[in-house]
Design an enzyme around this catalytic site. Structure first.
Site, short mmCIF file in Angstrom:
data_model
loop_
_atom_site.label_atom_id
_atom_site.label_comp_id
_atom_site.label_asym_id
_atom_site.label_seq_id
_atom_site.Cartn_x
_atom_site.Cartn_y
_atom_site.Cartn_z
N ASP A 307 -3.01 -4.85 3.63
CA ASP A 307 -3.90 -4.57 4.77
C ASP A 307 -5.18 -3.88 4.26
O ASP A 307 -5.71 -2.96 4.89
CB ASP A 307 -3.19 -3.72 5.83
N GLY A 326 -8.47 2.33 8.74
CA GLY A 326 -8.19 1.48 7.59
C GLY A 326 -8.27 2.17 6.24
O GLY A 326 -8.89 3.22 6.08
#
Lengths: 417, 309
Positions: A307, A326
């Site tokens: 990811d 993130g």
């Protein structure tokens, strides 16, 4: 380019004849020409000999973001792919977190073209809906023909259940893979971290596990009705593992992934409001981590992804509520997984998942094209800035002790070492 | 102990029990000062303090400013409305610009939890958190505990119930940390929609029946319903809220003991508290306000003495 790997230990659980054996491997023009106990070096050959060098079939990462087009300040495709190669990945699936999003065949063609000639193969996803707005289906068939290997509105939940129903029905004509990000936005509200003791102490708004699980339950019911293939990306809770396990037992064609950092960190890391730990889905608790690890081991979780989400410092060095979500993950992926699962299991985990995208699984055998990852599973180190090749440095693994160093790959006739 | 263990006051959870005792003992002294005819001491003549408020405040800002002036500090005020924040400047840049003008200490209110902790990592000044989102409001909790100590002699062993919107309240959170640290027992009371799901993990009890909560406690701290923070409806109407969670004379008269009533203000008369309760001798609401100045003088004084080192 001709390469001779000297005395490398082969880790390939799918090939019992060579698994854990030490061999020399001769690669000519990108093809594995010979595997033997001893091969003599010829002229004009690049010989690689390193203590404790291991090789395995090339690794697969089912979720990266590179920012290009639109967010080149975060990462470019060229440097992103170079980072992937240095981190041991021969194939990466590119998420649709760009601006504009890839929602038509020219966008997919652009991405495919930008990935051409690199050591690591780039496999783009296309947006499921026009502009990823969750209203009208994008031209999925046309994008598939241009090279899109799945359809995803990146990290955007499909709040309209009927749209998911239609998407799952529509793609059956061409065996498309539909993604649905598991989050009920009403239940999640303005939450930006896991709801629990930590969010309570910090006064941060929490996202209850319920928000993820409720959406998964809905999606599974829709899948049961429509048939087709559904992928649920980056699950994070213990109950999600159970829901998907039950669905698979029922025979539903569902796959799922989880992110490496959700197997490593709990929400305890948020106590100093450090925005590097702000991710979506959020970091959960020990119980969730245990369930996710078990799910990876027993195959309920089909594959693990980095990811990888590069984010420029201007979007991170701000108040926690304003910081972007993130973390980068390519550079630390092997070290983290190897620390949790050990080398053999990690190789298995990192070579899983291609089957959902109709990508060929590389093999280490004579006559096969060389798609090989090169690493030392025993070296231990503290992950630091110097290990980061990405343009953005937002790593959730900074200061973590990792075991396992990656040297690079051999793929598409190129050596990245 | 003669000095604080911390360089900033970012939250109660970063303090030790001895820090709180030191702040209280210092506040005792300043409380005596502000009741003199000359209410001012020259202690901080060489210190400049910026009050930076990114969120509206009347009483907290006033209380801080008075405290600073009574210590003879130089004071500048800054509100987000008139600032460059709206032009896109980052928090760090905004504060560093102010600090370039030789400011020693920053008192900051901010709508985001952790804003003070974030800032403290990147700027070179002593920071006092005057409220950061739903995280902490440490000086409020200190003055609340100080007021309980003044009224009941001690905080340890006392039973305190905090009533109202706990979910959005930095006052509640800081009070929970401060009261637990000093050995008090704490319960929260309100509709389940306004109590954080995991609040019991902080070691507090949960009670949804106000009468039972009042029967249990020595002190009831009534919080205001912060309508401006409610993004959806957590209860049907204010009228119905008052029926269940408003404290009134009749409720208090039905108890078998006399409890202390507190409120961090501003009070909504007739909603969470009726006038006859707010104005009664059981209420220490105005004492809290007075103690606020003494507590803030103590905190500023103690942090400034660390700067001077």
């Amino acid at each position: 380019m001709n390469i001779l790997l000297k005395s490398v230990k082969i880790l390939d659980p799918s090939n019992p004849g060579l698994h854990t054996k030490k061999r020399d491997i001769l690669i000519k023009d990108g093809k594995i020409e010979k595997i033997a106990v001893k091969i003599d070096a010829e002229n004009k050959i690049t010989t690689i000999a390193k203590r404790n060098l291991h090789v395995s079939p090339g690794w697969f990462d089912g979720a990266v973001n590179f920012g290009e087009p639109g967010f080149e300040e975060r990462e470019t495709i060229a440097n992103g792919l170079s980072t992937a190669a240095k981190s041991g990945f021969t194939d990466v699936v590119l998420n649709t977190g760009t601006n504009p999003v890839p929602d038509g065949s020219p966008d997919i063609a652009f991405l495919k073209n930008a990935g051409k000639g690199r050591a690591t193969n780039l496999h783009p996803l296309g947006s499921l809906t026009v502009k990823s707005e969750g209203r009208d289906l994008a031209e999925l068939y046309d994008m598939k023909n241009a090279g899109a290997i799945g359809f995803y509105d990146f990290k955007k939940p499909l709040s309209n259940g009927n749209l998911l129903k239609i998407a799952l029905q529509y793609v059956q004509g061409f065996d498309g893979l539909v993604y649905s990000f598991p989050l009920d936005t009403q239940i999640a509200g303005k939450g930006n971290v896991n709801e629990g003791e930590v969010s309570t102490k910090l006064g941060l708004k929490g996202i209850p596990s319920l928000a993820e699980e409720l959406q998964i339950v809905r999606d599974l019911f829709i899948l049961e009705y429509t048939g087709g293939r559904l992928h649920i990306p980056t699950i994070s809770t213990a109950n999600s593992v159970k829901l998907i396990s039950d669905a698979k037992r029922k025979g539903l064609n569902v796959s799922c992934s989880t992110a490496v950092h959700n197997l490593w960190h709990t929400d305890d890391t948020l106590k100093d409001f450090d925005s590097d730990y702000k991710t979506t889905p959020p970091l959960r608790n020990e119980k969730d981590i245990r369930a996710l690890i078990k799910g990876v081991k027993d195959g309920t979780i089909d594959f693990v992804v980095t990811d990888h989400m590069p984010m420029n410092i201007e979007r991170k060095k701000v108040e926690f509520d304003h910081a972007a979500y993130g973390t980068i993950g390519l550079e630390s992926a092997f070290g983290a997984l190897n620390s949790i699962f050990g080398a053999e299991a990690t190789v298995d985990i990192l070579t899983r998942g291609r089957e959902y995208y109709a990508l060929e699984k590389p093999e280490i055998k004579e006559g096969a094209m060389a798609s090989i990852s090169l690493f030392d599973p025993d070296e231990t180190y503290i992950f630091a800035q110097e290990h980061i090749n990405s343009t953005s440095k937002n790593s959730i693994f900074l200061n973590s002790e990792l075991k396992g160093k990656v040297y690079g790959i051999i793929n598409n006739g190129q050596l990245i070492f | 102990m003669s000095e604080l263990s911390v360089k900033h006051l970012l939250g109660i959870k970063y303090l030790g029990e001895k820090d709180i005792q030191l702040i209280f003992e210092t506040a005792d002294h300043f409380k005596e000062v502000i009741n003199r005819s000359i209410k001012k001491v020259p202690s901080l003549r060489d210190i400049t303090i910026a009050n930076i408020f990114f969120e509206n405040s009347t009483r907290t800002k006033l209380s801080f400013e008075l405290a600073e002036k009574r210590l003879s500090a130089d004071v500048i005020n800054f509100s987000a409305g008139q600032s460059s924040v709206k032009k896109g400047e980052t928090l760090i840049d905004t504060v560093n610009n102010i600090l370039s003008m030789k400011v020693d200490m920053v008192v900051m209110r901010h709508p985001n939890p952790g804003a003070g902790i974030f800032l403290a990592k990147y700027v070179n000044a002593s920071i006092i958190n005057a409220g950061d989102g739903a995280h902490e409001h440490p000086t409020q909790a200190l003055l609340d505990s100080y007021s309980i100590r003044e009224k009941l002699g001690d905080v340890a062993g006392k039973k305190v119930v905090i009533v109202g919107d706990i979910l959005h309240s930095r006052v509640a959170l800081s009070n929970i940390f401060a009261l637990k640290l000093q050995g008090a027992e704490v319960k929260v009371c309100g509709p389940r929609t306004l109590l954080p799901k995991h609040i019991e993990s902080l070691g507090v009890g949960v009670e949804t029946d106000l009468q039972k909560a009042l029967n249990w406690c020595d002190v009831a701290n009534m919080l205001r319903i912060q309508n401006e923070r409610l993004d959806i409806s957590y209860f049907p109407t204010t009228r119905e809220y008052t029926q269940q969670y408003g404290v009134n004379r009749k409720l208090l008269d039905g108890l078998d003991k006399e409890i202390v009533i507190m409120h961090p203000g501003p009070i909504n008369r007739g909603v969470e508290i009726t006038s006859d309760v707010a104005d009664s001798k059981q209420s220490i609401i105005l004492n809290q306000v007075e103690n606020g100045v003494a507590i803030r003088m103590a905190v500023i004084y103690l942090l400034a003495s660390k700067i001077k080192q």
